[in-house]
Design a protein around this motif. Structure first.
Motif, PDB file in Angstrom:
ATOM      1  N   VAL B 143     -23.173  -9.744  18.736  1.00 26.91           N
ATOM      2  CA  VAL B 143     -23.330  -8.305  18.477  1.00 26.91           C
ATOM      3  C   VAL B 143     -23.335  -7.549  19.804  1.00 26.91           C
ATOM      4  O   VAL B 143     -22.760  -6.478  19.948  1.00 26.91           O
ATOM      5  CB  VAL B 143     -24.641  -8.043  17.700  1.00 26.91           C
ATOM      6  CG1 VAL B 143     -24.796  -6.571  17.399  1.00 26.91           C
ATOM      7  CG2 VAL B 143     -24.679  -8.846  16.420  1.00 26.91           C
ATOM      8  N   LYS B 144     -23.980  -8.177  20.801  1.00 30.02           N
ATOM      9  CA  LYS B 144     -24.092  -7.546  22.110  1.00 30.02           C
ATOM     10  C   LYS B 144     -22.732  -7.427  22.799  1.00 30.02           C
ATOM     11  O   LYS B 144     -22.446  -6.462  23.497  1.00 30.02           O
ATOM     12  CB  LYS B 144     -25.010  -8.429  22.952  1.00 30.02           C
ATOM     13  CG  LYS B 144     -25.796  -7.695  24.010  1.00 30.02           C
ATOM     14  CD  LYS B 144     -26.444  -8.701  24.922  1.00 30.02           C
ATOM     15  CE  LYS B 144     -27.916  -8.840  24.672  1.00 30.02           C
ATOM     16  NZ  LYS B 144     -28.561  -9.667  25.706  1.00 30.02           N
ATOM     17  N   LEU B 145     -21.882  -8.437  22.583  1.00 29.49           N
ATOM     18  CA  LEU B 145     -20.589  -8.453  23.274  1.00 29.49           C
ATOM     19  C   LEU B 145     -19.542  -7.608  22.574  1.00 29.49           C
ATOM     20  O   LEU B 145     -18.427  -7.479  23.051  1.00 29.49           O
ATOM     21  CB  LEU B 145     -20.074  -9.894  23.366  1.00 29.49           C
ATOM     22  CG  LEU B 145     -20.834 -10.840  24.279  1.00 29.49           C
ATOM     23  CD1 LEU B 145     -20.189 -12.200  24.265  1.00 29.49           C
ATOM     24  CD2 LEU B 145     -20.892 -10.309  25.691  1.00 29.49           C
ATOM     25  N   ASN B 146     -19.884  -7.072  21.430  1.00 26.30           N
ATOM     26  CA  ASN B 146     -18.880  -6.394  20.621  1.00 26.30           C
ATOM     27  C   ASN B 146     -19.148  -4.897  20.562  1.00 26.30           C
ATOM     28  O   ASN B 146     -19.727  -4.410  19.619  1.00 26.30           O
ATOM     29  CB  ASN B 146     -18.912  -7.007  19.212  1.00 26.30           C
ATOM     30  CG  ASN B 146     -17.693  -6.629  18.413  1.00 26.30           C
ATOM     31  OD1 ASN B 146     -16.785  -5.986  18.932  1.00 26.30           O
ATOM     32  ND2 ASN B 146     -17.679  -7.015  17.159  1.00 26.30           N
ATOM     33  N   GLU B 190     -12.595 -12.115  31.422  1.00 26.05           N
ATOM     34  CA  GLU B 190     -11.212 -12.202  30.954  1.00 26.05           C
ATOM     35  C   GLU B 190     -11.067 -11.625  29.549  1.00 26.05           C
ATOM     36  O   GLU B 190     -10.232 -10.770  29.299  1.00 26.05           O
ATOM     37  CB  GLU B 190     -10.788 -13.671  30.976  1.00 26.05           C
ATOM     38  CG  GLU B 190      -9.318 -13.873  30.665  1.00 26.05           C
ATOM     39  CD  GLU B 190      -9.005 -15.345  30.447  1.00 26.05           C
ATOM     40  OE1 GLU B 190      -9.707 -16.194  31.033  1.00 26.05           O
ATOM     41  OE2 GLU B 190      -8.074 -15.631  29.670  1.00 26.05           O
ATOM     42  N   TYR B 191     -11.955 -12.065  28.633  1.00 23.85           N
ATOM     43  CA  TYR B 191     -11.750 -11.660  27.242  1.00 23.85           C
ATOM     44  C   TYR B 191     -12.226 -10.243  26.962  1.00 23.85           C
ATOM     45  O   TYR B 191     -11.715  -9.581  26.070  1.00 23.85           O
ATOM     46  CB  TYR B 191     -12.439 -12.646  26.298  1.00 23.85           C
ATOM     47  CG  TYR B 191     -11.749 -13.977  26.287  1.00 23.85           C
ATOM     48  CD1 TYR B 191     -10.413 -14.076  25.885  1.00 23.85           C
ATOM     49  CD2 TYR B 191     -12.401 -15.124  26.692  1.00 23.85           C
ATOM     50  CE1 TYR B 191      -9.762 -15.285  25.900  1.00 23.85           C
ATOM     51  CE2 TYR B 191     -11.758 -16.346  26.692  1.00 23.85           C
ATOM     52  CZ  TYR B 191     -10.438 -16.420  26.305  1.00 23.85           C
ATOM     53  OH  TYR B 191      -9.797 -17.615  26.317  1.00 23.85           O
ATOM     54  N   LEU B 192     -13.233  -9.781  27.693  1.00 31.81           N
ATOM     55  CA  LEU B 192     -13.729  -8.435  27.407  1.00 31.81           C
ATOM     56  C   LEU B 192     -13.154  -7.402  28.366  1.00 31.81           C
ATOM     57  O   LEU B 192     -13.499  -6.224  28.295  1.00 31.81           O
ATOM     58  CB  LEU B 192     -15.262  -8.399  27.462  1.00 31.81           C
ATOM     59  CG  LEU B 192     -16.003  -9.249  26.436  1.00 31.81           C
ATOM     60  CD1 LEU B 192     -17.493  -9.012  26.546  1.00 31.81           C
ATOM     61  CD2 LEU B 192     -15.555  -8.945  25.024  1.00 31.81           C
ATOM     62  N   GLU B 193     -12.263  -7.841  29.264  1.00 27.51           N
ATOM     63  CA  GLU B 193     -11.613  -6.946  30.216  1.00 27.51           C
ATOM     64  C   GLU B 193     -12.616  -6.103  31.002  1.00 27.51           C
ATOM     65  O   GLU B 193     -12.513  -4.879  31.081  1.00 27.51           O
ATOM     66  CB  GLU B 193     -10.598  -6.040  29.499  1.00 27.51           C
ATOM     67  CG  GLU B 193      -9.397  -6.807  29.011  1.00 27.51           C
ATOM     68  CD  GLU B 193      -8.741  -6.170  27.803  1.00 27.51           C
ATOM     69  OE1 GLU B 193      -9.131  -5.046  27.456  1.00 27.51           O
ATOM     70  OE2 GLU B 193      -7.866  -6.803  27.216  1.00 27.51           O
ATOM     71  N   LEU B 253     -28.785   1.707  23.237  1.00 24.59           N
ATOM     72  CA  LEU B 253     -28.568   0.342  23.707  1.00 24.59           C
ATOM     73  C   LEU B 253     -27.841   0.382  25.050  1.00 24.59           C
ATOM     74  O   LEU B 253     -27.226   1.389  25.391  1.00 24.59           O
ATOM     75  CB  LEU B 253     -27.705  -0.416  22.689  1.00 24.59           C
ATOM     76  CG  LEU B 253     -28.351  -0.705  21.340  1.00 24.59           C
ATOM     77  CD1 LEU B 253     -27.329  -1.269  20.385  1.00 24.59           C
ATOM     78  CD2 LEU B 253     -29.503  -1.671  21.502  1.00 24.59           C
ATOM     79  N   PRO B 254     -27.883  -0.725  25.810  1.00 27.07           N
ATOM     80  CA  PRO B 254     -27.130  -0.769  27.072  1.00 27.07           C
ATOM     81  C   PRO B 254     -25.653  -0.449  26.875  1.00 27.07           C
ATOM     82  O   PRO B 254     -25.017   0.140  27.756  1.00 27.07           O
ATOM     83  CB  PRO B 254     -27.319  -2.216  27.527  1.00 27.07           C
ATOM     84  CG  PRO B 254     -28.581  -2.656  26.916  1.00 27.07           C
ATOM     85  CD  PRO B 254     -28.703  -1.926  25.624  1.00 27.07           C
ATOM     86  N   LEU B 255     -25.122  -0.791  25.706  1.00 25.04           N
ATOM     87  CA  LEU B 255     -23.708  -0.498  25.430  1.00 25.04           C
ATOM     88  C   LEU B 255     -23.401   0.992  25.566  1.00 25.04           C
ATOM     89  O   LEU B 255     -22.305   1.382  25.951  1.00 25.04           O
ATOM     90  CB  LEU B 255     -23.356  -0.923  24.002  1.00 25.04           C
ATOM     91  CG  LEU B 255     -23.006  -2.381  23.753  1.00 25.04           C
ATOM     92  CD1 LEU B 255     -22.748  -2.596  22.284  1.00 25.04           C
ATOM     93  CD2 LEU B 255     -21.801  -2.785  24.569  1.00 25.04           C
ATOM     94  N   ASP B 256     -24.392   1.820  25.251  1.00 19.18           N
ATOM     95  CA  ASP B 256     -24.175   3.269  25.290  1.00 19.18           C
ATOM     96  C   ASP B 256     -23.981   3.792  26.698  1.00 19.18           C
ATOM     97  O   ASP B 256     -23.464   4.889  26.875  1.00 19.18           O
ATOM     98  CB  ASP B 256     -25.343   3.995  24.618  1.00 19.18           C
ATOM     99  CG  ASP B 256     -25.411   3.691  23.139  1.00 19.18           C
ATOM    100  OD1 ASP B 256     -24.424   3.986  22.446  1.00 19.18           O
ATOM    101  OD2 ASP B 256     -26.414   3.129  22.682  1.00 19.18           O
TER     102      ASP B 256
END
Lengths: 265, 437
Positions: B143-146, B190-193, B253-256
């Motif tokens: 969830v965190k990586l997405n 690599e995968y999350l650029e 969240l940190p994502l924000d």
């Protein structure tokens, strides 16, 4: 000198007279019509403002009664006397109600249960209940730290041996303890009900016995013993239907764990 | 590289890193393990096995279809003895699978390196690995990586701060598995650029800083910062501020703010998983405290009983008075030594009588030390007062929900107020919406 005093008196007098006239007109023209009944009803109510009737306070309940929106039997603090008085004020027939009292459905004292861990923290039931459902071996029982005692304004609850019990003569059925208890073990019963299943543990036999010596193990002996079909075992716990119970004490005699007992003050 | 931002507040805690030189010992397979169906924040899993089933290493034994959840795997082969339940600190009874091990360790045919071609494949693979945040909170990593559409992530932060006293499991990870960490970072980049990575380590671990600096030199995208040792430096929001200068707003969240934070152990596991396909079934934990013989780091299977883990590490020196799962600042006390170890546990601390004295609380003297210590700029003194009055409105106004429960306020309080506990109760009041007056 005298003249200036007289002028001042006259001026104040005239201003006073004008305001007086204006106010008396205003009180007639802008009069707010109130129901005199509200005052009368409010006078009968005890003024405890406890909220047991479901309204915010006595004023709000009085208003609802006067309008005819609320039943006159809702005030538990006043009991039968207030109902009788209200029936006179509202010109309706007085209903006979049984007085309700709170009862703690747990007898798991220090002797009967064990402490799972030594709790050192804030001394309230809610706080200890947040840690592994409380420190008692029975996760349904009374925690004995007195959230209900603090909620009660009528001095009707005491804690003894780690379990709360109700002093029935002081209880006015305001239900504040029912709301305060994190374990939901306080219920309202009619004052005439003497036989009580003092347990809320819905677990099954062995688990209950491990947790508490007086827990309901759902053996259904009481169900069979009852001649009036008043006691039913449901979801691992015996529950009495007080509409049918006659206080005959047949179930008390057969209960192997002495969970069902006669409530004595 | 040195840290350039310092968060306000926080406390200086003693380090007690007694086990820092204790190499990780691998615990032999216990006779019985009990794997609970909940190792993460979110919905518990449903057991996929029945009593009597034979399970193999790496087999998925529990899953859930909820978004915030993570599957559970077994690390041992054996027979399912029963489906039982485990009492969690919050009072929840969670289902658990009890497995009698046969020690043959046959590997399940599904365990093979995942085939990854795109970003979606990668996130799916991470979910299948059962990875949750290994730093302690246990938030499902997939969830965190997405990040939801529309949000871009430009920083990957690797958390090696380990600011809690006693715990050294992440420190041992950086020393023993440093190349896994670096390859894990490369895989995620690599995968999350993402092309900026910062590793944050507290400066009380110079060896760890040196090792990571060496490997960071392999790529110019990776930076390492040594952070001032101050508690709670490893808390997500504090770390983001220290490394990037960004502030995560309340309730976000940190994502924000375009950041993903991962623990060193999580990153290292990702590399391991991509290589071997073996899901998360083992965990390194620190065993320490005044009541144990040898402070040590051991690798155990998830679901091993605490009692057995302590016995393997050297047993008790004296009768333990208090057992903590996690560090002394944020750890949760545990009264039952027959409880299983969870994925996100990183330490078991057993304290003796003398260490576990909790002084009675005395009236608050309004000195304001808790306010100064709070890294989130909150006012714990008022939370304590309004919690007693059950004043939900004021608690909400003072933003009680932003509290990260780091324990700094309780640590500095001269009146020994149980501030964190009253804040937790206050939060419960706010969540209940004040219906219980």
């Amino acid at each position: 000198m005298l003249q200036s005093i007289l002028t001042a008196i006259a001026a104040i007098g005239i201003i006073g007279l004008l305001f007086g006239v204006a106010l008396s007109i205003a009180s007639k023209v802008f009069a707010v019509k109130t129901d005199p009944k509200i005052e009368e009803v409010r006078g009968v109510l005890p003024g405890a403002n406890c909220g047991a009737c479901g309204y915010a306070g006595c004023d709000q309940y009085a208003e609802a009664v006067a309008k005819g929106d609320a039943l006159i039997t809702l005030c538990t603090v006043g009991g039968q006397k207030v109902i009788n008085d209200l029936s006179v004020v509202m010109c309706v027939e007085a209903e006979e109600t049984t007085r309700q009292v709170a009862r703690v459905l747990c007898r798991g004292t220090f002797e009967k249960t064990e402490k799972e861990y030594a709790y050192t923290g804030i001394k309230t039931c809610t706080a200890v209940n947040a840690m592994y459902n409380g420190d008692s071996s029975c996760s349904f029982g009374c925690l004995g730290l007195g959230d209900c005692v603090n909620a009660c304004e009528y001095n009707a609850i005491n804690i003894s041996e780690g379990v709360a019990f109700i002093v029935e003569q002081n209880c006015v059925a305001c239900k504040k303890c029912v709301a305060a208890c994190p374990k939901n073990i306080i219920v309202m019963v009619p004052v005439t009900a003497r036989v009580t299943v003092a347990c809320r543990n819905t677990d099954l036999g062995k688990k209950v016995m491990d947790a508490c010596k007086v827990g309901c193990i759902a053996c259904k002996k009481c169900e069979k013993a009852c001649q009036f079909d008043a006691i039913k075992v449901n979801n691992g716990l015996a529950v009495i239907d007080y509409d049918k119970c006659t206080n005959c004490e047949d179930c008390v005699k057969v209960c192997p764990t002495k969970t069902i007992n006669i409530f004595v003050q | 590289m040195k840290q350039y931002k310092y968060f306000k507040g926080g406390v200086k805690v003693p380090h007690y890193k007694n086990s820092e030189n204790a190499e990780t010992k691998i615990m032999p397979i216990p006779d019985i393990i009990e794997i609970p169906m909940l190792h993460h924040i979110g919905a518990p899993c449903v057991p996929l096995v029945k009593v009597g089933d034979y399970v193999m290493v790496g087999q998925k034994i529990g899953d859930s279809d909820k978004f915030i959840s993570s599957p559970v795997h077994t690390g041992v082969s054996g027979t399912v003895k029963k489906i039982s339940s485990v009492l969690f600190p919050n009072g929840m009874n969670v289902q658990s699978v009890v497995i009698e091990t046969d020690k043959k360790q046959e590997i399940h045919p599904d365990v093979k390196p995942p085939v990854i071609e795109s970003r979606e494949d990668f996130i799916k693979a991470i979910r299948e690995s059962g990875l949750v945040g290994l730093g302690g909170a246990g938030f499902p990593t997939n969830v965190k990586l997405n990040p939801p559409p529309g949000k871009t992530v430009d920083y990957l932060l690797i958390n090696g701060a380990e600011c809690e006293p006693y715990i050294t499991s992440d420190y041992r990870e950086t020393i023993e598995n440093s190349w896994n960490i670096i390859s894990g970072i490369n895989i995620i980049m690599e995968y999350l650029e993402i092309d900026k990575v910062i590793i944050g380590v507290e400066d009380n671990k110079p060896v760890s800083v040196d090792v990571l600096t060496d490997i960071a030199k392999t790529s110019d995208k990776i930076d390492i910062m040594s952070l001032k040792s101050k508690y709670p430096q490893g808390a997500e929001k504090m770390l983001i501020y220290a490394l990037t200068g960004r502030i995560v707003p309340a309730g976000k969240l940190p994502l924000d703010v375009g950041v993903i934070v991962l623990n060193v152990a999580s990153v290292s596991f990702i590399a391991e998983y991509i290589k071997t396909g073996m899901p998360l079934t083992k965990k390194r934990i620190t065993i320490d405290g005044g009541a144990v013989n040898t402070p040590s780091n051991i690798e155990v299977f998830v679901g091993t009983y605490i009692k057995e883990a302590i016995q393997f590490s050297g047993g008790f020196k004296e009768v333990p008075k208090k057992i903590l799962m996690g560090g002394p600042m944020m750890g949760v006390s545990q009264f039952n030594l027959d409880s299983p170890i969870l994925k996100q546990n990183n330490a078991i601390l057993a304290f003796n009588e003398k260490q576990s004295i909790l002084p009675e609380q005395t009236p608050c003297i309004k000195c304001g030390r808790c306010v100064r210590a709070c890294p989130m700029n909150l006012m714990p003194v008022y939370f304590d007062i309004y919690h007693q009055y059950k004043d939900v409105e004021q608690l909400e106004k003072l933003d009680i929900m932003s509290c990260i429960e780091c324990g700094s306020c309780s640590f500095v309080c001269p009146a020994n107020r149980y501030l964190v506990q009253s804040i937790r109760n206050g939060k419960a009041l706010v969540k209940a919406g004040g219906s219980k007056k």
